[in-house]
Design a protein around this motif. Structure first.
Motif, PDB file in Angstrom:
ATOM      1  N   THR A   6       0.830  -1.205   0.000  1.00 27.87           N
ATOM      2  CA  THR A   6       0.000   0.000   0.000  1.00 27.87           C
ATOM      3  C   THR A   6       0.867   1.257   0.000  1.00 27.87           C
ATOM      4  OG1 THR A   6      -0.297  -0.048   2.412  1.00 27.87           O
ATOM      5  CG2 THR A   6      -2.002  -1.103   1.079  1.00 27.87           C
ATOM      6  N   GLU A   7       2.037   1.185   0.618  1.00 29.07           N
ATOM      7  CA  GLU A   7       2.947   2.339   0.594  1.00 29.07           C
ATOM      8  C   GLU A   7       3.414   2.602  -0.841  1.00 29.07           C
ATOM      9  OE1 GLU A   7       4.982   5.642   1.536  1.00 29.07           O
ATOM     10  OE2 GLU A   7       3.520   4.585   2.775  1.00 29.07           O
ATOM     11  N   ARG A  10       0.470   4.150  -2.744  1.00 27.70           N
ATOM     12  CA  ARG A  10       0.318   5.559  -2.346  1.00 27.70           C
ATOM     13  C   ARG A  10       1.410   6.434  -2.950  1.00 27.70           C
ATOM     14  NH1 ARG A  10      -0.525   5.819   4.054  1.00 27.70           N
ATOM     15  NH2 ARG A  10      -0.038   7.936   3.498  1.00 27.70           N
ATOM     16  N   GLU A  14       1.124   9.667  -5.579  1.00 23.00           N
ATOM     17  CA  GLU A  14       1.620  10.982  -5.156  1.00 23.00           C
ATOM     18  C   GLU A  14       2.711  11.514  -6.093  1.00 23.00           C
ATOM     19  OE1 GLU A  14       0.804  10.440  -0.362  1.00 23.00           O
ATOM     20  OE2 GLU A  14       2.757   9.928  -1.188  1.00 23.00           O
ATOM     21  N   PHE A  63      -3.247  11.400   0.749  1.00 22.21           N
ATOM     22  CA  PHE A  63      -3.805  10.214   1.407  1.00 22.21           C
ATOM     23  C   PHE A  63      -4.082  10.545   2.867  1.00 22.21           C
ATOM     24  CE2 PHE A  63      -2.132   8.210  -2.313  1.00 22.21           C
ATOM     25  CZ  PHE A  63      -2.958   7.125  -2.507  1.00 22.21           C
ATOM     26  N   ASP A  66      -5.223   4.600   5.611  1.00 22.12           N
ATOM     27  CA  ASP A  66      -4.679   3.327   5.136  1.00 22.12           C
ATOM     28  C   ASP A  66      -4.959   2.341   6.263  1.00 22.12           C
ATOM     29  OD1 ASP A  66      -3.187   1.086   4.409  1.00 22.12           O
ATOM     30  OD2 ASP A  66      -1.451   2.256   3.765  1.00 22.12           O
ATOM     31  N   VAL A  75      -7.419   2.188   1.218  1.00 25.41           N
ATOM     32  CA  VAL A  75      -6.700   3.458   1.220  1.00 25.41           C
ATOM     33  C   VAL A  75      -7.643   4.526   0.675  1.00 25.41           C
ATOM     34  CG1 VAL A  75      -4.381   2.481   1.073  1.00 25.41           C
ATOM     35  CG2 VAL A  75      -5.619   2.985  -1.015  1.00 25.41           C
ATOM     36  N   TYR A  77      -7.952   8.807  -0.300  1.00 26.75           N
ATOM     37  CA  TYR A  77      -7.244  10.055  -0.526  1.00 26.75           C
ATOM     38  C   TYR A  77      -8.189  11.104  -1.091  1.00 26.75           C
ATOM     39  CZ  TYR A  77      -7.128   9.044  -5.551  1.00 26.75           C
ATOM     40  OH  TYR A  77      -7.480   8.784  -6.847  1.00 26.75           O
TER      41      TYR A  77
END
Length: 162
Positions: A6-7, A10, A14, A63, A66, A75, A77
């Motif tokens: 998930t990082e 994200r 971004e 975001f 999460d 997640v 955003y």
């Protein structure tokens, strides 16, 4: 492993990094459109143009959530598309390898969803070689977007609390 996935998801959005995004998806991953249950994108070959279009239109991505347990993460955003604000929730289902196997997208509010349709639809159709569909989508979405924006600004406040 799911936090790493998930990082990457994200950070890719971004920074508008398509390759980083694809590294978070399984090769046969499926993305379900927020616009209709009739459209889904499968595999990296179909995800790449979708991500390129998304990253070309979304601005000010932030975001704020999460969360999840086991193979399911959510997640959320906020961003801007054209002049509209959106909030998107992505339900991510992870495979045994920790990569995203399936994503279901949800977008609010309605003016933002229609702005997304107005921006993404023609671009995705064009990238898929469907020029007539791209022109049709570009023309068809404009009156709907105008109607939704007008309703959001004028009619919705009439129904809200005093």
């Amino acid at each position: 492993m799911s936090i790493d996935t998930t990082e990457r998801y994200r950070r890719a959005l971004e920074t508008r990094d398509v390759e980083l995004a694809l590294s978070a998806f399984a090769p046969d991953a499926v993305v379900h459109s927020p616009l209709t249950s009739r459209v889904r994108f499968s595999g990296h070959e179909e995800l790449r143009p979708l991500l390129e279009v998304a990253y070309s239109h979304l601005r000010d991505v932030r975001f704020h959530t999460d969360t999840g347990d086991g193979p399911t993460r959510v997640v959320v955003y906020t961003a801007r598309i054209g002049g509209e604000e959106i909030e998107e929730a992505a339900v991510l289902k992870l495979g045994d390898d920790g990569l995203i196997a399936e994503v279901t997208l949800f977008v609010r509010p309605l003016p933002g969803l229609v702005a997304l349709m107005d921006a993404f639809g023609p671009d995705i159709a064009r990238r898929n070689g469907r020029t007539f569909a791209a022109r049709l989508l570009a023309v068809a979405a404009k009156p709907l977007l105008a109607m939704v924006r007008a309703g959001d600004r004028r009619a919705v406040p009439l129904a809200g609390p005093r």
